[in-house]
Design an enzyme around this catalytic site. Structure first.
Site, PDB file in Angstrom:
ATOM      1  CB  VAL A  52      -0.967  -0.020   1.209  1.00 10.83           C
ATOM      2  CG1 VAL A  52      -0.241   0.305   2.507  1.00 10.83           C
ATOM      3  CG2 VAL A  52      -2.150   0.906   1.000  1.00 10.83           C
ATOM      4  CE1 TYR A  53       3.444   1.549   4.444  1.00 10.19           C
ATOM      5  CE2 TYR A  53       5.699   0.808   4.125  1.00 10.19           C
ATOM      6  CZ  TYR A  53       4.611   0.999   4.950  1.00 10.19           C
ATOM      7  OH  TYR A  53       4.687   0.656   6.275  1.00 10.19           O
ATOM      8  CB  SER A  54       3.910   5.208  -3.095  1.00 13.70           C
ATOM      9  OG  SER A  54       4.495   6.072  -2.156  1.00 13.70           O
ATOM     10  CB  ALA A  55      -0.770   3.051  -5.109  1.00 13.06           C
ATOM     11  N   GLY A  56       2.008   0.711  -4.295  1.00 16.11           N
ATOM     12  CA  GLY A  56       2.899  -0.243  -4.930  1.00 16.11           C
ATOM     13  C   GLY A  56       4.201   0.344  -5.432  1.00 16.11           C
TER      14      GLY A  56
END
Length: 342
Positions: A52-56
């Site tokens: 989920v960090y920066s949407a991958g």
């Protein structure tokens, strides 16, 4: 840099872990590569990310760095997490076998690796029976896609239930817990640290600097502005600052950290990180820097050891508030028992 085993396993990791939540968001790819290079140069061996960090994008950046540094993968322990929404569908989030299967495969592709060393449930999922999640972890270990399983943001009863179920069902154990833990936030000591100690679970604290408060960047009665997380988000920042500013405990802790830092001739961040690294059951402290300069400041704590008086000062200033029951005097009295005098 110092090193410890990852919980009760035989795998060795550095006592500082490079967190990558800023990668692809507050830190661009060039800056992310620079942080990874500096961390490894200083002896760091443990890197933590999440889908989920920066949407991958964070995982993708770590993957591209690994491909650009032949041999780097063999010297690192890499951790990632799954649980939160990566799409709009009902099965695009959670700890179900369906979602975690997809999430893990996607993380492996983004990272460009055949297996991750530590795969973590990013938070509890009330919709998924816990045995389903634990059996997924066990199957993933047997398939060679993950080496160890951990959890993040679980409460005491949730973590204890997971530990007991893995033992009862003969499944791969939970070896780490990733919670919020710092001098300003010590509430995990009411239950979670005892569970971790008793079950051999290593603690990987996130937000070790309390969102920047323990670095000395915020001042009493002076709302933040400019290049700080609270200053760059005025609407959220004013509310968040006001709550902690009004709490005298905040400034008692900040003053104590500053006193030790002045005595040692080091930064407040280094003192706060050193205190946390030596708490019981802590395996590795997750650093969350936006720049190499911030990372350098944090890395200064790697070999710093506080003496007994410095630790006592910080312990007393940051003592968590305790309600009367079950953790206060009344609760302790209910649980107390001594052997008869002989």
């Amino acid at each position: 840099m110092r090193y410890r085993t990852l919980g009760a396993t035989g795998t060795v990791v550095s006592t500082q872990c490079l967190g990558t939540m800023t990668f692809g968001n507050e830190t661009d790819e060039e800056g992310s590569f620079a942080q990874l290079d500096r961390f490894v140069e200083r002896g760091g061996t443990f890197v933590d990310t999440a889908d989920v960090y920066s949407a991958g994008v964070s995982e993708e950046i770590v993957g591209r760095w690994l491909r650009a540094r032949p041999g780097a993968r063999d010297s690192l322990v890499i951790a990632t997490k799954g649980r939160f929404a990566m799409g709009p569908g009902g099965n695009d989030a959670g700890l179900s076998r369906v979602h975690l299967t997809r999430a893990l495969e996607a993380s492996l592709r983004r990272l460009g690796v055949e297996a991750v060393d530590l795969y973590q449930a990013h938070a509890w999922d009330p919709l998924t029976p816990l045995p389903e999640t634990l059996r997924f972890f066990d199957d993933a270990v047997r398939a060679g896609k993950i080496r160890y399983a951990g959890v993040s943001n679980f409460t005491g009863w949730q973590l204890q239930k997971a530990a007991l179920l893995t033992a009862h069902l003969g499944l791969t154990p939970i070896v780490t817990l990733q919670p919020q833990y710092n001098l300003l936030a010590r509430d995990i000591e009411f239950e979670l640290t005892d569970v971790c100690h008793n079950e051999g679970i290593g603690i990987l604290p996130w937000s070790p600097l309390g969102g920047g408060w323990l670095t000395g960047k915020y001042r009493r009665d002076t709302p933040p502005t400019g290049a700080t997380r609270l200053g760059e988000n005025p609407e959220r920042g004013v509310e968040a600052y006001a709550g902690r500013n009004a709490d005298e405990r905040t400034w008692r802790i900040v003053d104590a950290v500053a006193e030790v830092a002045d005595k040692r001739g080091t930064s407040m961040a280094a003192v706060a990180l050193a205190w946390l690294a030596d708490r019981p059951a802590v395996t590795s402290v997750i650093l969350g820097a936006r720049t190499v300069e911030q990372l350098d400041d944090n890395l200064a704590a790697a070999d710093l050891r506080l003496d007994a008086e410095e630790t006592r000062l910080l312990d007393e200033a940051s003592a968590p508030r305790v309600a009367d029951y079950p953790y206060g005097a009344a609760g302790v009295q209910q649980r107390a028992r001594e052997l008869p005098a002989g």
